[in-house]
Design a protein around this motif. Sequence first.
Motif, PDB file in Angstrom:
ATOM      1  N   ALA A 169       8.456  -1.141  -4.819  1.00 56.15           N
ATOM      2  CA  ALA A 169       7.641  -0.015  -4.342  1.00 56.15           C
ATOM      3  C   ALA A 169       7.761   1.176  -5.297  1.00 56.15           C
ATOM      4  O   ALA A 169       6.760   1.808  -5.670  1.00 56.15           O
ATOM      5  CB  ALA A 169       8.065   0.387  -2.935  1.00 56.15           C
ATOM      6  N   LYS A 170       8.997   1.455  -5.729  1.00 54.46           N
ATOM      7  CA  LYS A 170       9.207   2.568  -6.666  1.00 54.46           C
ATOM      8  C   LYS A 170       8.534   2.283  -8.014  1.00 54.46           C
ATOM      9  O   LYS A 170       7.924   3.163  -8.618  1.00 54.46           O
ATOM     10  CB  LYS A 170      10.705   2.793  -6.869  1.00 54.46           C
ATOM     11  N   LEU A 171       8.660   1.024  -8.464  1.00 57.48           N
ATOM     12  CA  LEU A 171       8.067   0.636  -9.737  1.00 57.48           C
ATOM     13  C   LEU A 171       6.548   0.803  -9.718  1.00 57.48           C
ATOM     14  O   LEU A 171       5.956   1.375 -10.650  1.00 57.48           O
ATOM     15  CB  LEU A 171       8.427  -0.829 -10.047  1.00 57.48           C
ATOM     16  N   ASN A 189       0.136   2.356  -9.339  1.00 59.82           N
ATOM     17  CA  ASN A 189      -0.500   1.386  -8.438  1.00 59.82           C
ATOM     18  C   ASN A 189      -0.154   1.748  -6.995  1.00 59.82           C
ATOM     19  O   ASN A 189       0.730   1.143  -6.374  1.00 59.82           O
ATOM     20  CB  ASN A 189      -0.024  -0.037  -8.756  1.00 59.82           C
ATOM     21  N   ILE A 190      -0.829   2.739  -6.466  1.00 57.71           N
ATOM     22  CA  ILE A 190      -0.458   3.311  -5.170  1.00 57.71           C
ATOM     23  C   ILE A 190      -0.602   2.302  -4.038  1.00 57.71           C
ATOM     24  O   ILE A 190       0.256   2.213  -3.154  1.00 57.71           O
ATOM     25  CB  ILE A 190      -1.309   4.567  -4.873  1.00 57.71           C
ATOM     26  N   THR A 191      -1.670   1.522  -4.037  1.00 55.18           N
ATOM     27  CA  THR A 191      -1.887   0.547  -2.960  1.00 55.18           C
ATOM     28  C   THR A 191      -0.760  -0.483  -2.917  1.00 55.18           C
ATOM     29  O   THR A 191      -0.211  -0.785  -1.849  1.00 55.18           O
ATOM     30  CB  THR A 191      -3.235  -0.172  -3.139  1.00 55.18           C
ATOM     31  N   LYS A 192      -0.396  -0.995  -4.104  1.00 59.25           N
ATOM     32  CA  LYS A 192       0.709  -1.952  -4.158  1.00 59.25           C
ATOM     33  C   LYS A 192       2.021  -1.301  -3.748  1.00 59.25           C
ATOM     34  O   LYS A 192       2.841  -1.911  -3.053  1.00 59.25           O
ATOM     35  CB  LYS A 192       0.835  -2.529  -5.567  1.00 59.25           C
ATOM     36  N   ALA A 193       2.216  -0.052  -4.181  1.00 64.38           N
ATOM     37  CA  ALA A 193       3.441   0.661  -3.829  1.00 64.38           C
ATOM     38  C   ALA A 193       3.561   0.804  -2.322  1.00 64.38           C
ATOM     39  O   ALA A 193       4.638   0.614  -1.737  1.00 64.38           O
ATOM     40  CB  ALA A 193       3.464   2.036  -4.496  1.00 64.38           C
ATOM     41  N   GLN A 194       2.463   1.157  -1.662  1.00 64.15           N
ATOM     42  CA  GLN A 194       2.482   1.323  -0.208  1.00 64.15           C
ATOM     43  C   GLN A 194       2.773   0.002   0.497  1.00 64.15           C
ATOM     44  O   GLN A 194       3.520  -0.038   1.475  1.00 64.15           O
ATOM     45  CB  GLN A 194       1.137   1.889   0.261  1.00 64.15           C
TER      46      GLN A 194
END
Length: 795
Positions: A755-757, A763-768
Amino acid sequence: MLPHNFLIQIAHEHELSPEQKQVFLMRLGDNQSYEHIASVLDTSPDACLKRMGQVYKKLNVSGSSRGKENRLRISLENKFNELKEIENNLEQAASKKIIYNPIALETQRNDDSKNQLVSFVSPQVTPQLTPQVAQKVTQNLPAREYTTFIGRTEEISRLLKILDFRHSAHLIGIDGIGGVGKTTLAVEAAYRCLEASQNDCVKPGGGANTVNYPSFAAIIFTSAKQNHLTAIGLLPRIISQRTLRDICREITRTLNITETNNLSLQEQIEIIRQRLSQIQTLLIVDNLETIEDKQEVLSFLYDLPPTVKVIITTREQALFVPIRLDYLPKENSLDLIQQQAEEKGITLTNEQAEKLYLGVSGIPAAIIYAIGQIAAGYLLDDVLVQIKDPQGDVTRFCFTASINFIKDRTPHYLLMAISLFVQSVSRETIAEVALSEADPIGTSQGLAKLQQLSLVYQQQGRYSLLNLTREYAASELATRKEFAKKLRERWVKWYVEFSKLYGTQKWKEWHLSYSHLETEWENLRSVLEWCIGENRYADVREIWQHIKGYIHIRGYWDERLDWAAWLIEAAKEAGDWTFALEVMSDRAWTLVRTRQPKHLQEAELLLTEAWRLRHHQRIQFQLDLAANMVILRIHQQQFQEAQNWLNTEETILQEADFSDEQICEQRIHILYYQGQIYYQRGKLKQANKTLQQALEKAQITGWKRATATIQNWLSNIALLQGNLDKARELLEVSFPMVLKHKDKRCIAFHKATFAKLEKLSGNITKAQSWAKEAAEGFENLKMTTEATEMYNLLE
């Protein structure tokens, strides 16, 4: 607004759930706003809109959301008007003594109008009357006991196809446990055939699934059932056909064959066979298992002419073309509960309906009985107790006849043994637990008999029971105290040996044998909890030593804490101080890792007491205890204290007489926690260097769990240093390892790092997505601090 009875029929046809049906009726039947519907159903307007969206999907309404409801209303109105028109034509036909034949109707529709209608709506038709001589069907069917037939779509479709004379099957068996709906299915199929025979029509089913309803000149129902299970309890059946003579008498009465009077049974059979060879007949033989001269009846049925189709309902799995009925699926069960509640004028919440479904194991007869009892004034909880009563109406109806076949024989012992297991169990385990001496043939035959009676279910070599069956079998076991005592001793012994075989005392590493524990986990847990309830300290102690690593890795931390607390007190009472200290350290290990303030306080008390009494333990334990103290102080932000305990661990190691492998393992521990201290103090270069050293040693020794954990921390350091490629490289190596071994804590930490990466990568969607999964994983482990960090990252 459309009539409720019409909408209810549409809801049943398309298998709307109770929640979807409520919104469907209130919106299209009462024209209520979503805000009003939400207030009535105690939910939100958005939830109501979502349910309506599910309705659109089930009714195949496509297109933009804005026009869906309007298209649905138009389609429903067209459907309703068509049905009314057909109904009027049928009434006119009946008055003229002719039959209205829907098959003769011609379809007229152009391509433009076709696209405006949803797929479930019948085509616009031009009514035509086809004059025919009305066909009279001789029949003696019992009245339907339901207003709408719910569920069993695949089963009744298959049954109707087999009843078609183009299918070669002569005898069709419907088998299943008592109360599962065998008779109901047979009667429903017979009524559909009756209606088709009288109207000479075919029911459109659509494409390849079109159901051609067979036609019969005679439909004859016989039943050897002794009781009816009704909403008010068991009622004796006044008339039953329990012998071949009874069945022949019912056939001659229904067909008005008078020439059999005063003839022998054999002579009657000859006349019956001759008459049946002249007419297409459906014969239903209900409750085969209670027929007295079963072999003679079967011989009679096998010898019937090909103009006869026979449906046999039985609790025993037979050799006829089979249609097997299991419990009613959840969605259908909830629909049946809703239907019965509406008919009885009572209201059940969704929670109550769910509780009832679970309590009766999806058995339709038990659902109908339960709703009737609630309507009579009983509370739901009291009704569920009645249902499970071994002398109650439901258990007598569902099980007594079946159990009488096997009572106090090997299949009965096997059934009572299986009732101890809360999840499916292998044949090997059943045989070892149920029987005092090995009997492979008896076990095989016994389990086959239980399957034939639909008392057990077998899938991929493992056997299981419905909850209601388990309750009944357990009550049978309770009346046989000596057998139950021996059975439980073998049950406990089996799982003690099982945990020893597939668990391990070297619990800080992953083990592939844990997959065996996973398969038997629910059974093993129930054994351990039973042993705790019976205060069997020695058995709990041995099982714990072999499974404590498994329950830590798989994330069963609540159980780990509860069982450890019990073991600490039990060990102290037994004067087993060596083991008491071990479990105190085990419990502290888990408490520290949750990082909850109250847990850290308890862990400190446990570790302090254990350190004070450490002379009762060996030096390896003292090293583990010092390591736990290091972690505790790190989480308490007392870094100097953590360093002091790390120094203590180093001193103990230097004095220990360990093998090279043990020394290397302890060095990895010390380097890892030294790296943690550096990391927490913000000294990233020192942390990276120290953890790299730990990683090299872990890889040399093949310690996979330590390798993956260290790589995750190194990736966190890489993120803080801005080296995103390095972080991703490390994660892509370690994450598959933790997934393979299902280490819940390591998985959550890796997802948090991902998530941090992804956030730093933009990549906000992937992070969320990663942060949400990580937060859920931490919450399941009661690691609230880490979960909060993830929710903060989401914001």
